[in-house]
Design a protein around this motif. Structure first.
Motif, mmCIF file in Angstrom:
data_model
loop_
_atom_site.group_PDB
_atom_site.id
_atom_site.type_symbol
_atom_site.label_atom_id
_atom_site.label_comp_id
_atom_site.label_asym_id
_atom_site.label_seq_id
_atom_site.Cartn_x
_atom_site.Cartn_y
_atom_site.Cartn_z
ATOM 1 N N GLY A 154 0.779 -1.116 -0.338
ATOM 2 C CA GLY A 154 -0.051 0.132 -0.366
ATOM 3 C C GLY A 154 0.981 1.144 -0.202
ATOM 4 N N VAL A 155 2.057 1.286 -0.314
ATOM 5 C CA VAL A 155 2.857 2.253 0.033
ATOM 6 C C VAL A 155 3.753 2.477 -2.041
ATOM 7 C CG1 VAL A 155 4.173 2.279 2.257
ATOM 8 C CG2 VAL A 155 5.060 1.073 0.430
ATOM 9 N N GLU A 156 4.060 3.825 -2.123
ATOM 10 C CA GLU A 156 4.173 3.855 -3.122
ATOM 11 C C GLU A 156 5.145 2.819 -4.111
ATOM 12 O OE1 GLU A 156 7.564 5.774 -1.474
ATOM 13 O OE2 GLU A 156 6.096 5.588 -0.412
ATOM 14 N N ARG A 157 4.761 3.274 -6.038
ATOM 15 C CA ARG A 157 5.192 1.665 -5.906
ATOM 16 C C ARG A 157 6.916 1.754 -6.995
ATOM 17 N NH1 ARG A 157 0.653 -1.830 -9.762
ATOM 18 N NH2 ARG A 157 -0.937 -2.120 -7.683
ATOM 19 N N ASP A 158 7.569 2.005 -6.078
ATOM 20 C CA ASP A 158 8.870 2.371 -6.411
ATOM 21 C C ASP A 158 9.804 1.906 -5.834
ATOM 22 O OD1 ASP A 158 11.530 4.561 -5.489
ATOM 23 O OD2 ASP A 158 10.444 5.291 -6.956
ATOM 24 N N PHE A 159 10.196 1.057 -6.321
ATOM 25 C CA PHE A 159 11.253 -0.409 -5.802
ATOM 26 C C PHE A 159 12.842 0.687 -4.802
ATOM 27 C CE2 PHE A 159 14.950 -3.029 -5.551
ATOM 28 C CZ PHE A 159 13.985 -4.333 -5.123
ATOM 29 N N ALA A 160 13.391 1.643 -5.394
ATOM 30 C CA ALA A 160 14.120 2.472 -4.556
ATOM 31 C C ALA A 160 13.527 3.249 -3.327
ATOM 32 C CB ALA A 160 14.290 3.681 -5.056
ATOM 33 N N ALA A 161 12.694 3.347 -3.104
ATOM 34 C CA ALA A 161 11.870 4.100 -1.718
ATOM 35 C C ALA A 161 10.633 2.808 -1.044
ATOM 36 C CB ALA A 161 10.958 5.000 -2.206
ATOM 37 N N GLY A 162 10.703 2.246 -1.600
ATOM 38 C CA GLY A 162 10.367 0.988 -0.811
ATOM 39 C C GLY A 162 11.477 -0.116 0.159
ATOM 40 N N LEU A 163 13.201 -0.205 -0.494
ATOM 41 C CA LEU A 163 14.211 -0.286 0.232
ATOM 42 C C LEU A 163 15.109 1.123 1.023
ATOM 43 C CD1 LEU A 163 16.960 -1.813 0.365
ATOM 44 C CD2 LEU A 163 17.544 -1.438 -2.222
ATOM 45 N N ALA A 164 14.608 1.736 0.637
ATOM 46 C CA ALA A 164 14.942 3.330 1.929
ATOM 47 C C ALA A 164 14.213 2.662 2.892
ATOM 48 C CB ALA A 164 14.595 4.388 1.486
ATOM 49 N N ARG A 165 12.345 2.268 2.644
ATOM 50 C CA ARG A 165 11.801 2.566 3.581
ATOM 51 C C ARG A 165 12.150 0.723 4.691
ATOM 52 N NH1 ARG A 165 6.051 3.842 4.190
ATOM 53 N NH2 ARG A 165 6.228 5.254 2.275
ATOM 54 N N VAL A 166 12.819 -0.103 4.245
ATOM 55 C CA VAL A 166 13.160 -1.332 5.015
ATOM 56 C C VAL A 166 14.729 -0.885 5.595
ATOM 57 C CG1 VAL A 166 13.971 -3.794 4.031
ATOM 58 C CG2 VAL A 166 12.065 -2.623 2.674
ATOM 59 N N ARG A 167 15.553 -0.664 4.989
ATOM 60 C CA ARG A 167 16.705 0.080 5.883
ATOM 61 C C ARG A 167 16.391 1.311 6.890
ATOM 62 N NH1 ARG A 167 20.696 0.524 0.090
ATOM 63 N NH2 ARG A 167 21.042 -1.272 0.118
ATOM 64 N N SER A 168 15.289 2.001 6.684
ATOM 65 C CA SER A 168 14.648 3.056 7.905
ATOM 66 C C SER A 168 14.734 2.073 8.351
ATOM 67 C CB SER A 168 14.334 3.686 6.770
ATOM 68 O OG SER A 168 13.959 4.713 8.644
ATOM 69 N N ALA A 169 14.061 1.015 8.629
ATOM 70 C CA ALA A 169 12.808 -0.301 9.960
ATOM 71 C C ALA A 169 13.826 -0.568 10.428
ATOM 72 C CB ALA A 169 11.591 -0.591 8.722
ATOM 73 N N GLY A 170 15.381 -1.263 10.138
ATOM 74 C CA GLY A 170 16.571 -1.833 9.886
ATOM 75 C C GLY A 170 16.285 -3.221 9.998
ATOM 76 N N LEU A 171 14.972 -3.847 8.934
ATOM 77 C CA LEU A 171 14.731 -4.944 8.747
ATOM 78 C C LEU A 171 16.088 -5.289 7.321
ATOM 79 C CD1 LEU A 171 11.030 -4.444 7.969
ATOM 80 C CD2 LEU A 171 12.687 -5.244 10.531
ATOM 81 N N ASP A 172 16.475 -4.732 6.814
ATOM 82 C CA ASP A 172 17.029 -5.388 6.069
ATOM 83 C C ASP A 172 18.750 -5.971 5.989
ATOM 84 O OD1 ASP A 172 18.887 -2.342 6.467
ATOM 85 O OD2 ASP A 172 20.449 -2.793 5.286
ATOM 86 N N PHE A 173 18.939 -6.722 5.218
ATOM 87 C CA PHE A 173 19.661 -8.056 5.267
ATOM 88 C C PHE A 173 21.067 -7.383 4.747
ATOM 89 C CE2 PHE A 173 22.547 -11.048 3.502
ATOM 90 C CZ PHE A 173 22.964 -11.877 4.639
ATOM 91 N N THR A 174 22.415 -7.772 5.676
ATOM 92 C CA THR A 174 23.834 -6.867 4.869
ATOM 93 C C THR A 174 24.621 -8.409 5.437
ATOM 94 O OG1 THR A 174 23.860 -6.039 7.137
ATOM 95 C CG2 THR A 174 22.698 -4.575 5.836
ATOM 96 N N ALA A 175 25.806 -7.559 4.160
ATOM 97 C CA ALA A 175 26.767 -8.891 4.947
ATOM 98 C C ALA A 175 27.214 -8.908 5.790
ATOM 99 C CB ALA A 175 27.849 -7.834 2.994
ATOM 100 N N GLY A 176 27.891 -10.171 6.029
ATOM 101 C CA GLY A 176 27.759 -11.268 7.708
ATOM 102 C C GLY A 176 26.720 -11.262 8.604
ATOM 103 N N ALA A 177 25.358 -10.279 8.285
ATOM 104 C CA ALA A 177 24.354 -11.049 8.975
ATOM 105 C C ALA A 177 23.854 -11.625 8.868
ATOM 106 C CB ALA A 177 22.999 -9.838 8.698
ATOM 107 N N ARG A 178 23.143 -12.304 10.102
ATOM 108 C CA ARG A 178 22.625 -13.460 10.071
ATOM 109 C C ARG A 178 20.996 -13.957 9.979
ATOM 110 N NH1 ARG A 178 25.391 -17.634 12.929
ATOM 111 N NH2 ARG A 178 27.045 -17.112 13.476
ATOM 112 N N GLU A 179 20.472 -12.701 10.107
ATOM 113 C CA GLU A 179 19.054 -12.451 9.427
ATOM 114 C C GLU A 179 19.255 -11.274 9.091
ATOM 115 O OE1 GLU A 179 17.153 -12.493 13.251
ATOM 116 O OE2 GLU A 179 17.240 -10.090 13.068
ATOM 117 N N GLY A 180 17.273 -11.256 7.638
ATOM 118 C CA GLY A 180 17.237 -9.628 6.982
ATOM 119 C C GLY A 180 16.127 -9.922 6.336
ATOM 120 N N VAL A 181 16.075 -8.606 6.090
ATOM 121 C CA VAL A 181 14.896 -9.101 4.871
ATOM 122 C C VAL A 181 15.969 -8.709 3.107
ATOM 123 C CG1 VAL A 181 13.127 -7.684 3.799
ATOM 124 C CG2 VAL A 181 12.903 -8.151 5.756
ATOM 125 N N VAL A 182 15.153 -9.182 2.046
ATOM 126 C CA VAL A 182 16.209 -8.886 0.956
ATOM 127 C C VAL A 182 14.550 -8.801 0.565
ATOM 128 C CG1 VAL A 182 17.832 -9.532 -1.653
ATOM 129 C CG2 VAL A 182 18.163 -10.382 1.270
#
Length: 194
Positions: A128-156
């Protein structure tokens, strides 16, 4: 042709690969099939049963046959399990499938050993948010949900298909089913997934 309608309690898959030594199981997962249509998968299964063991044995038998015939590569067997724990195999795909690529991605992100101990869920849902991939990715990162290198959990966020089908495609990685559920719930809040 008319087929009996079967009410499946669970829709399952065994993803396998045939190499020079024979068949091996990559993973056993439970497919998400809202309204009878595949949308994603959770791996490994939350609970096992004799029907799941039967599915794996069927996969190994098919894999041995494929090996004898000279096939090398991925394949799967999909099926449904009824409430009384009876397995019905519904199809086999002797090729790469969407879940083959997800399995490869999980192994690439975590390494083979950690991937074998990881729970993952993949799905595709409208948001239900804007259909913009970069904006969605920024939202995921801002919420601290994104998977990063070396992590054990997260969202891709796995693919940008928003312009075609309006769906967010994602992979959630964690060390338990309950943690995958928590992260997916957080993602659903951030992207207003339905």
């Amino acid at each position: 042709m008319v087929e009996e309608r079967l009410g499946f309690a669970r829709v399952v898959t065994v993803e396998m690969e045939v190499d020079e030594d024979g068949p091996r199981v990559l993973h056993v997962g439970e497919m998400r099939t809202p309204n009878g249509s595949f949308s994603g998968q959770v791996t490994p299964l939350v609970a096992s049963s004799s029907a799941v063991e039967e599915l794996v044995e069927s996969g190994l038998a098919l894999g041995r046959h494929l090996h004898t015939e000279g096939y090398r590569g991925p394949f799967d067997i999909d099926g449904g399990i009824t409430a009384d724990d009876v397995l019905y195999s519904t199809e086999s795909n002797v090729r790469k499938t969407g879940c083959t690529y997800l399995d490869l991605l999980v192994r690439r992100l975590l390494g083979t050993e950690r991937a074998a101990r990881t729970v993952w869920a993949a799905d595709s849902r409208p948001g239900g948010v804007e259909r913009d991939f970069a904006a969605g990715l920024a939202r995921v990162r801002s919420a601290g949900l994104d998977f990063t290198a070396g992590a054990r959990e997260g969202v891709v966020l796995t693919s940008d298909t928003l312009a075609f089908d309006g769906k967010w495609r994602y992979l959630v990685l964690a060390e338990s089913h309950s943690r995958v559920d928590e992260l997916e719930s957080g993602l659903a809040d951030v992207l207003k997934l339905s």
